[in-house]
Design a protein around this motif. Structure first.
Motif, PDB file in Angstrom:
ATOM      1  N   VAL A   1       3.767   5.792   6.050  1.00 13.98           N
ATOM      2  CA  VAL A   1       3.958   7.396   4.788  1.00 13.98           C
ATOM      3  C   VAL A   1       2.966   7.882   5.127  1.00 13.98           C
ATOM      4  O   VAL A   1       3.445   9.438   4.688  1.00 13.98           O
ATOM      5  CB  VAL A   1       4.410   6.124   4.051  1.00 13.98           C
ATOM      6  N   SER A   2       1.418   7.961   5.274  1.00 10.66           N
ATOM      7  CA  SER A   2       0.090   8.458   4.615  1.00 10.66           C
ATOM      8  C   SER A   2      -0.039  10.060   6.274  1.00 10.66           C
ATOM      9  O   SER A   2      -0.700  10.568   6.171  1.00 10.66           O
ATOM     10  CB  SER A   2      -0.546   7.600   4.247  1.00 10.66           C
TER      11      SER A   2
ATOM     12  N   ALA B   1      11.604   9.024   1.477  1.00 10.73           N
ATOM     13  CA  ALA B   1      11.621   9.554   0.022  1.00 10.73           C
ATOM     14  C   ALA B   1       9.599  10.720  -0.606  1.00 10.73           C
ATOM     15  O   ALA B   1      10.021  11.315  -0.662  1.00 10.73           O
ATOM     16  CB  ALA B   1      11.707   8.690  -0.791  1.00 10.73           C
ATOM     17  N   ALA B   2       8.743  10.160   0.927  1.00  9.73           N
ATOM     18  CA  ALA B   2       7.510  10.559   0.402  1.00  9.73           C
ATOM     19  C   ALA B   2       7.638  12.246   1.264  1.00  9.73           C
ATOM     20  O   ALA B   2       6.621  12.584   0.478  1.00  9.73           O
ATOM     21  CB  ALA B   2       6.457   9.284   1.590  1.00  9.73           C
TER      22      ALA B   2
ATOM     23  N   ALA C   1       1.332  -1.319  -0.316  1.00 13.17           N
ATOM     24  CA  ALA C   1       0.006   0.064  -0.150  1.00 13.17           C
ATOM     25  C   ALA C   1       0.882   1.369   0.623  1.00 13.17           C
ATOM     26  O   ALA C   1       0.162   1.966  -0.951  1.00 13.17           O
ATOM     27  CB  ALA C   1      -1.026  -0.064   1.312  1.00 13.17           C
ATOM     28  N   ALA C   2       2.098   0.878   0.225  1.00 15.82           N
ATOM     29  CA  ALA C   2       2.679   2.014   0.387  1.00 15.82           C
ATOM     30  C   ALA C   2       3.644   2.590  -1.093  1.00 15.82           C
ATOM     31  O   ALA C   2       4.055   3.948  -0.986  1.00 15.82           O
ATOM     32  CB  ALA C   2       3.710   2.076   1.909  1.00 15.82           C
ATOM     33  N   TRP C   3       3.915   1.939  -1.437  1.00 12.43           N
ATOM     34  CA  TRP C   3       4.033   1.751  -2.308  1.00 12.43           C
ATOM     35  C   TRP C   3       3.655   2.398  -3.746  1.00 12.43           C
ATOM     36  O   TRP C   3       4.034   2.879  -4.651  1.00 12.43           O
ATOM     37  CB  TRP C   3       4.442   0.476  -3.619  1.00 12.43           C
ATOM     38  N   ARG C   4       2.520   2.853  -3.373  1.00  9.11           N
ATOM     39  CA  ARG C   4       1.425   3.565  -4.371  1.00  9.11           C
ATOM     40  C   ARG C   4       1.687   5.176  -4.054  1.00  9.11           C
ATOM     41  O   ARG C   4       1.466   6.036  -5.188  1.00  9.11           O
ATOM     42  CB  ARG C   4      -0.180   3.377  -3.589  1.00  9.11           C
ATOM     43  N   THR C   5       2.721   4.977  -2.937  1.00  7.89           N
ATOM     44  CA  THR C   5       2.749   6.507  -3.046  1.00  7.89           C
ATOM     45  C   THR C   5       4.839   6.618  -3.440  1.00  7.89           C
ATOM     46  O   THR C   5       5.321   7.773  -3.926  1.00  7.89           O
ATOM     47  CB  THR C   5       2.758   6.609  -1.420  1.00  7.89           C
TER      48      THR C   5
END
Length: 434
Positions: free
Chosen positions: A332-333, A289-290, A57-61
């Motif tokens: 990440v979000s 990175a995000a 799910a974090a790879w979407r960002t």
């Protein structure tokens, strides 16, 4: 008369229409037939932490592009495709490895560093299959250590040198998948780890494993400010063999039935917090990175505050689970307020208190010292005299006692001698002549 040609029998129009409809319908029917589903990739399917820790799910960002992870370990192998384009630099600090840090070291487990690196940022195959790291677009630095007696450089010095080199060569995340099994650490690590913290680097450390004889966390996992990772099984329960416990644990990550790419490119199954730590290091790279604007302290706060509570935990933080099970997507979000200090401790304050605090002074006098008058000078003899002539004192305390002791001694000696002579004479008179 030329006969007329026999009439040509034509196809009825309805049949032509029907045939056209059948042909027109046949095309979409063939196109709509689903193609055979490709067989699932068994290696990717075995990476249960990709879904379990919400990495996918974090790879979407982000996938970690632009962040460098330093792997201070036995060295990352050159052969595996998992590291093609991933390793951007390296060095050896042991005195026995290659200058680029890519020669695996160690007589027992030289593949250790390669497996650690593959979990953090390994690349998949060209077709997308095969093992993939948590941050597959992050860069790696390979810094080879020499464990045991084979290295020519003391281990403590190796680690201190490696930390500084990693920081100076752009690392924003440092992974340390080893333990010393002792709470204390060499004083040279004080400045080395402080150097990393002062340069905005997140240091991720393995908690250690009970299976290898470690019952409590040991350095470097006990250093204030590091992100210490404990291990759990596939159910999220603290691993009995592949983890340990201690108050310095920050979060937990999978440590059982892990995969890792060896130096020769083989994918192996292994256990231990040595694998849990790079999973978290990869997640740290995703967060950095995000959110490049976040400081290292903020990134650590993102990781621990978004961790999912462990069902078996009895405290917060817990000595087995820390703040909980790491959650890549939430880290990440999440939008958390900035922190003003590292939530896992202040190494500089620890150094001030335990290494450089001034020695305690003894109690100070509260009253003025007492003045003692000097002794009077010694009096000389009242009348002059010769030292050869006896004085009254010498007669009283020297001559008379000497005479009193000597004369009786002489008389006793003479008496004993006379008695002995009489005894011998008597014996001689009684002895018959031959």
């Amino acid at each position: 008369m030329t006969p007329l040609p026999a009439p040509r029998r034509s196809t009825p129009r309805w049949r032509t229409v029907v045939a056209g409809l059948v042909l027109a319908l046949a095309v979409p029917l063939v196109a709509a037939t689903p193609a055979p589903a490709p067989s699932p990739d068994p290696v990717r399917a075995a990476e249960y932490w990709i879904d379990g820790a919400h990495v996918d799910a974090a790879w979407r960002t982000t996938r970690g592009a632009g962040v460098t992870i330093a792997i201070i370990d036995t060295g990352i192998g050159k052969g595996p495709h998992a590291f093609d384009g991933a390793v951007t630099g390296g060095t050896d600090v042991s005195g026995i490895g290659s200058s680029d840090g890519r020669t695996p070291l160690g007589p027992l487990d030289s593949d250790h560093g390669s497996r650690v690196a593959s979990l953090a940022a390994g690349r998949p195959n060209a077709d997308g299959t095969g093992m993939i790291g948590v941050a597959p677009e992050a860069s790696l630095l390979s810094i080879s250590l020499g464990f045991g007696t084979t290295a020519t450089v003391p281990f403590a010095k190796q680690v201190a040198t490696a930390m500084v080199w990693a920081v100076d060569h752009g690392a924003k995340v440092i992974n340390l998948s080893f333990t010393t099994n002792t709470l204390d650490w060499d004083p040279s690590w004080d400045d080395a780890f402080l150097y990393a913290f002062q340069h905005d680097v997140v240091v991720v450390v393995a908690a250690g494993n009970r299976g290898s004889g470690t019952s409590m966390v040991g350095a470097p996992a006990t250093i204030p400010g590091v992100l210490t990772v404990a291990g759990v099984d596939q159910r999220g329960v603290a691993s009995r063999a592949a983890s340990t416990q201690g108050i310095s644990i920050a979060v937990s990550a999978p440590s059982e039935a892990l995969l890792g790419v060896d130096a020769n490119g083989t994918v192996e199954t292994w256990n231990g917090t040595s694998g849990a730590a790079p999973i978290v290091a990869g997640i740290v790279a995703l967060v950095r990175a995000a959110h490049p604007e976040l400081s290292a302290d903020d990134v650590i706060n993102q990781i621990i505050q978004t961790a999912r509570p462990a069902a078996q935990a009895t405290a917060h933080p817990d000595p087995l689970y820390g703040y909980g099970l790491v959650d890549a997507s939430a880290a990440v979000s999440a939008a958390l307020p900035h922190v003003t200090a590292n939530p896992l401790g202040d190494l500089s304050e620890w150094i001030r208190l335990h290494r450089r605090a001034p020695a305690e002074q003894g109690p100070q006098p509260t009253t003025a010292p007492v003045a003692i008058p000097a002794l009077p000078p010694a009096e000389g003899p009242a009348t002059p005299g010769s030292p050869l002539i006896p004085s009254a004192d010498s007669l009283l305390y020297g001559t008379l006692p000497l005479v009193a002791l000597t004369v009786p001694g002489i008389l006793i000696g003479l008496g004993v001698t006379a008695a002995a002579r009489r005894i011998r004479s008597a014996r001689a008179s009684r002895t018959p002549n031959p």
